[in-house]
Motif scaffolding. Structure first.
Motif, PDB file in Angstrom:
ATOM      1  N   THR A  88       0.846  -1.190   0.000  1.00 56.27           N
ATOM      2  CA  THR A  88       0.000   0.000   0.000  1.00 56.27           C
ATOM      3  C   THR A  88       0.880   1.238   0.000  1.00 56.27           C
ATOM      4  N   VAL A  89       0.585   2.162  -0.908  1.00 54.42           N
ATOM      5  CA  VAL A  89       1.451   3.315  -1.139  1.00 54.42           C
ATOM      6  C   VAL A  89       0.624   4.589  -1.209  1.00 54.42           C
ATOM      7  N   VAL A  90       1.115   5.651  -0.577  1.00 49.82           N
ATOM      8  CA  VAL A  90       0.590   7.007  -0.763  1.00 49.82           C
ATOM      9  C   VAL A  90       1.620   7.788  -1.566  1.00 49.82           C
ATOM     10  N   VAL A  91       1.180   8.504  -2.601  1.00 45.84           N
ATOM     11  CA  VAL A  91       2.057   9.333  -3.417  1.00 45.84           C
ATOM     12  C   VAL A  91       1.777  10.789  -3.093  1.00 45.84           C
ATOM     13  N   ALA A  92       2.790  11.480  -2.566  1.00 44.06           N
ATOM     14  CA  ALA A  92       2.657  12.890  -2.203  1.00 44.06           C
ATOM     15  C   ALA A  92       3.463  13.733  -3.172  1.00 44.06           C
ATOM     16  N   ASP A 139       0.017  17.668  -1.310  1.00 40.05           N
ATOM     17  CA  ASP A 139       1.053  18.401  -0.595  1.00 40.05           C
ATOM     18  C   ASP A 139       1.417  17.644   0.670  1.00 40.05           C
ATOM     19  N   GLY A 140       2.390  18.184   1.409  1.00 42.88           N
ATOM     20  CA  GLY A 140       2.877  17.480   2.584  1.00 42.88           C
ATOM     21  C   GLY A 140       1.830  17.296   3.664  1.00 42.88           C
ATOM     22  N   GLN A 141       1.011  18.323   3.894  1.00 44.64           N
ATOM     23  CA  GLN A 141      -0.035  18.210   4.902  1.00 44.64           C
ATOM     24  C   GLN A 141      -1.037  17.128   4.525  1.00 44.64           C
ATOM     25  N   ALA A 142      -1.395  17.087   3.246  1.00 45.09           N
ATOM     26  CA  ALA A 142      -2.316  16.049   2.778  1.00 45.09           C
ATOM     27  C   ALA A 142      -1.692  14.662   2.922  1.00 45.09           C
TER      28      ALA A 142
END
Length: 220
Positions: free
Chosen positions: A9-13, A29-32
């Protein structure tokens, strides 16, 4: 990468939509990114550095503090010393530039999910150059010196090897490797494998492009 890797599982920022396009879970963005990790608890975050609201270094620091099980791999256009060292000090386990291919990114994600560090060859070279320019740090003879076997283990950690792979390479048990790793962390002041890898590069235990540096007393 293995032929049938386990799903990760990956989040792309990234603030560029073209980079995020087609990926399942995104953060602009970083906060998101911090919020997405809190909501989804992913195994890996692909993190850009230059983003609005909260930059990638600060987002990495927050994620690693609040969600230590989530690994961060930086994917950025920046490869200057300040960006690299800042990201690694914040807790990033990998660092790639956006010249990396899809296959290289995929391998980095799989490696990070397994707790292995992955650094772009250019990034490795910059770390080595920075280490060569830096003055030698004083060491405590009682706590700072690694035994030859601990040095071997540190070299293999820097090469991205898992505890199981190190055990096979050195013909010892995985429990023995874990003991060596804990002693290495204590002696080098490392909190985790990321910091141990950085120590290896700045103290001559790792060579360019992921090569393992030879022992000083090894035959030439």
């Amino acid at each position: 990468m293995t032929e049938n890797p386990e799903p990760v599982t990956v989040v792309v920022a990234d603030d560029q939509s073209a980079v995020r396009e087609g990926l399942v879970r995104q953060a602009a963005d970083g906060q998101a990114a911090v919020e997405a990790v809190a909501a989804a608890n992913p195994q890996v975050v692909l993190m850009d550095l230059n983003m609005p609201r909260c930059d990638g270094v600060e987002a990495t620091r927050r994620i690693r503090a609040d969600h230590p099980g989530t690994r961060v791999v930086v994917l950025t256009t920046y490869s200057d010393d300040e960006s690299i060292i800042g990201a690694l000090q914040a807790g990033a386990l990998g660092y790639l530039t956006k010249d990396a291919t899809r296959a290289e990114i995929g391998r980095a994600v799989q490696a990070a999910a397994a707790g292995q560090a992955v650094l772009d060859p250019e990034v490795q070279q910059r770390l080595l150059s920075a280490a060569a320019r830096a003055p030698a740090a004083p060491t405590d003879d009682d706590e700072g010196d690694l035994t030859p076997r601990e040095a071997d283990v540190l070299r293999l950690i820097a090469a991205g090897k898992s505890n199981r792979e190190i055990a096979r390479a050195l013909f010892v048990s995985e429990a023995t490797v874990k003991t060596h790793v804990n002693r290495i962390f204590a002696k080098t002041g490392s909190r985790d494998r990321t910091q141990a890898v950085r120590y290896a590069y700045t103290h001559g235990f790792a060579g360019p492009a992921g090569q393992v540096a030879p022992r000083p007393d090894a035959p030439r």
